[in-house]
Design a protein around this motif. Structure first.
Motif, PDB file in Angstrom:
ATOM      1  N   PRO A  77      56.242  35.579  41.075  1.00  0.00           N
ATOM      2  CA  PRO A  77      54.824  35.348  41.344  1.00  0.00           C
ATOM      3  C   PRO A  77      53.947  35.404  40.102  1.00  0.00           C
ATOM      4  N   SER A  78      54.412  36.042  39.035  1.00  0.00           N
ATOM      5  CA  SER A  78      53.615  36.078  37.809  1.00  0.00           C
ATOM      6  C   SER A  78      53.514  34.694  37.165  1.00  0.00           C
ATOM      7  N   LEU A  79      54.450  33.795  37.504  1.00  0.00           N
ATOM      8  CA  LEU A  79      54.432  32.446  36.943  1.00  0.00           C
ATOM      9  C   LEU A  79      53.907  31.409  37.933  1.00  0.00           C
ATOM     10  N   ALA A  80      54.035  31.679  39.228  1.00  0.00           N
ATOM     11  CA  ALA A  80      53.465  30.827  40.285  1.00  0.00           C
ATOM     12  C   ALA A  80      53.788  31.482  41.624  1.00  0.00           C
ATOM     13  N   PRO A  81      52.855  31.463  42.575  1.00  0.00           N
ATOM     14  CA  PRO A  81      53.072  32.184  43.836  1.00  0.00           C
ATOM     15  C   PRO A  81      54.183  31.619  44.699  1.00  0.00           C
ATOM     16  N   ASP A  82      54.504  30.327  44.545  1.00  0.00           N
ATOM     17  CA  ASP A  82      55.481  29.710  45.436  1.00  0.00           C
ATOM     18  C   ASP A  82      56.836  29.463  44.784  1.00  0.00           C
ATOM     19  N   ILE A  83      57.049  29.896  43.553  1.00  0.00           N
ATOM     20  CA  ILE A  83      58.305  29.590  42.855  1.00  0.00           C
ATOM     21  C   ILE A  83      59.492  30.194  43.593  1.00  0.00           C
ATOM     22  N   ASP A  84      60.535  29.387  43.736  1.00  0.00           N
ATOM     23  CA  ASP A  84      61.830  29.856  44.238  1.00  0.00           C
ATOM     24  C   ASP A  84      62.870  29.397  43.224  1.00  0.00           C
ATOM     25  N   LEU A  85      63.458  30.347  42.506  1.00  0.00           N
ATOM     26  CA  LEU A  85      64.397  30.011  41.437  1.00  0.00           C
ATOM     27  C   LEU A  85      65.652  29.317  41.955  1.00  0.00           C
ATOM     28  N   ARG A  86      65.903  29.373  43.245  1.00  0.00           N
ATOM     29  CA  ARG A  86      67.121  28.785  43.806  1.00  0.00           C
ATOM     30  C   ARG A  86      66.998  27.281  44.040  1.00  0.00           C
ATOM     31  N   THR A  87      65.763  26.766  44.068  1.00  0.00           N
ATOM     32  CA  THR A  87      65.570  25.367  44.480  1.00  0.00           C
ATOM     33  C   THR A  87      64.650  24.565  43.577  1.00  0.00           C
ATOM     34  N   ASP A  88      63.924  25.212  42.666  1.00  0.00           N
ATOM     35  CA  ASP A  88      62.783  24.555  42.032  1.00  0.00           C
ATOM     36  C   ASP A  88      63.071  23.954  40.664  1.00  0.00           C
TER      37      ASP A  88
END
Length: 267
Positions: A77-88
């Protein structure tokens, strides 16, 4: 041949991440989300997290940390509220015992409850500053992936992590190279100033036309090669550490964040 087989996504960082998350963009991310930071990615089990953190701190030119997840949490969330490292990210690399065994477009099946993610500053951020200053970035202009090379410069080891520096290279006229040093010097969180100009043989690079990662460079008459420390360096350290499982971005296929590039400069 261009990697860009689909229409390049445009719009806000979250809109571009959504395009990537749904498999509608699979190419390199150079030139996307103008004005916003991109990040290299390393994911590994928690038991190796402290050593890898020390490795990044000891080799900060190549591995400037932008964020670290809590164990088991794929969000930053410190880089973006919706980030998901598994898919993005458009493409990942799966390492087993130090060998790259797969390059999937989604890593949900590989994610484990003890995984930690490390987001590392990316030179794509300072490329926007170069372009804004009128300095050509040829791989963007020609829709190619940036060329990256293994060097003979040794890294500071930490635990099982060790190896040699990887550099990215951007060819440009000598006058632009001087300006590029000035433009990037105040952006240490995305590798900062170049580490070397000209004389690739001094780095142990014998043939610029054959990079270890990325695409061959577009070099025009009068250009000189300008080398920056590169966030692919941790992939070399992971190869040497031979962890049972580790995951990274595929070179050139980065995590797009909501962090403005201007926030990564010295104030």
């Amino acid at each position: 041949m261009s990697h860009f087989a689909a229409v390049r996504p445009t719009g806000t960082p979250d809109a571009i991440r959504d395009t990537i998350r749904h498999g509608r963009w699979k190419g390199p991310t150079a030139g996307l989300a103008d004005g916003y930071a991109q990040a290299n990615l390393v994911i590994l089990p928690q038991q190796y997290g402290d050593d890898f953190l020390r490795f990044c701190i000891a080799n900060a030119r190549a591995c400037p940390l932008l964020g670290v997840t809590e164990p088991g949490d794929p969000h930053l969330p410190s880089l973006a509220p919706d980030i998901d490292l598994r898919t993005d990210l458009p493409r990942y690399r799966i390492y087993r015992d130090g060998c790259c065994v797969n390059e999937p477009e989604d890593i949900r099946e590989f994610w484990q409850d003890d995984m930690m993610g490390f987001a590392i500053g990316c030179s794509f951020s300072f490329e926007q500053a170069l372009l804004a200053d009128g300095i050509p970035v040829r791989h963007i202009l020609h829709e190619r992936n940036v060329p990256m090379y293994r060097t003979r410069i040794e890294l500071t080891p930490a635990g099982a992590f060790h190896g040699h520096l990887v550099v990215s290279m951007r060819p440009m006229p000598p006058g632009d190279a001087i300006r590029a040093v000035q433009v990037t010097s105040d952006m240490p969180r995305v590798h900062g100033a170049p580490i070397h100009l000209c004389a690739p043989e001094q780095l142990g690079i014998t043939d610029l036309s054959c990079p270890n990662f990325g695409d061959p460079p577009v070099i025009e008459p009068g250009d000189i090669p300008v080398f920056w420390a590169c966030g692919v360096t941790p992939q070399v350290a992971l190869e040497n550490a031979r962890l049972p499982l580790a995951i990274t971005h595929s070179p050139g296929h980065m995590l797009i964040t909501d962090v403005p590039n201007t926030h990564l400069k010295y104030s």
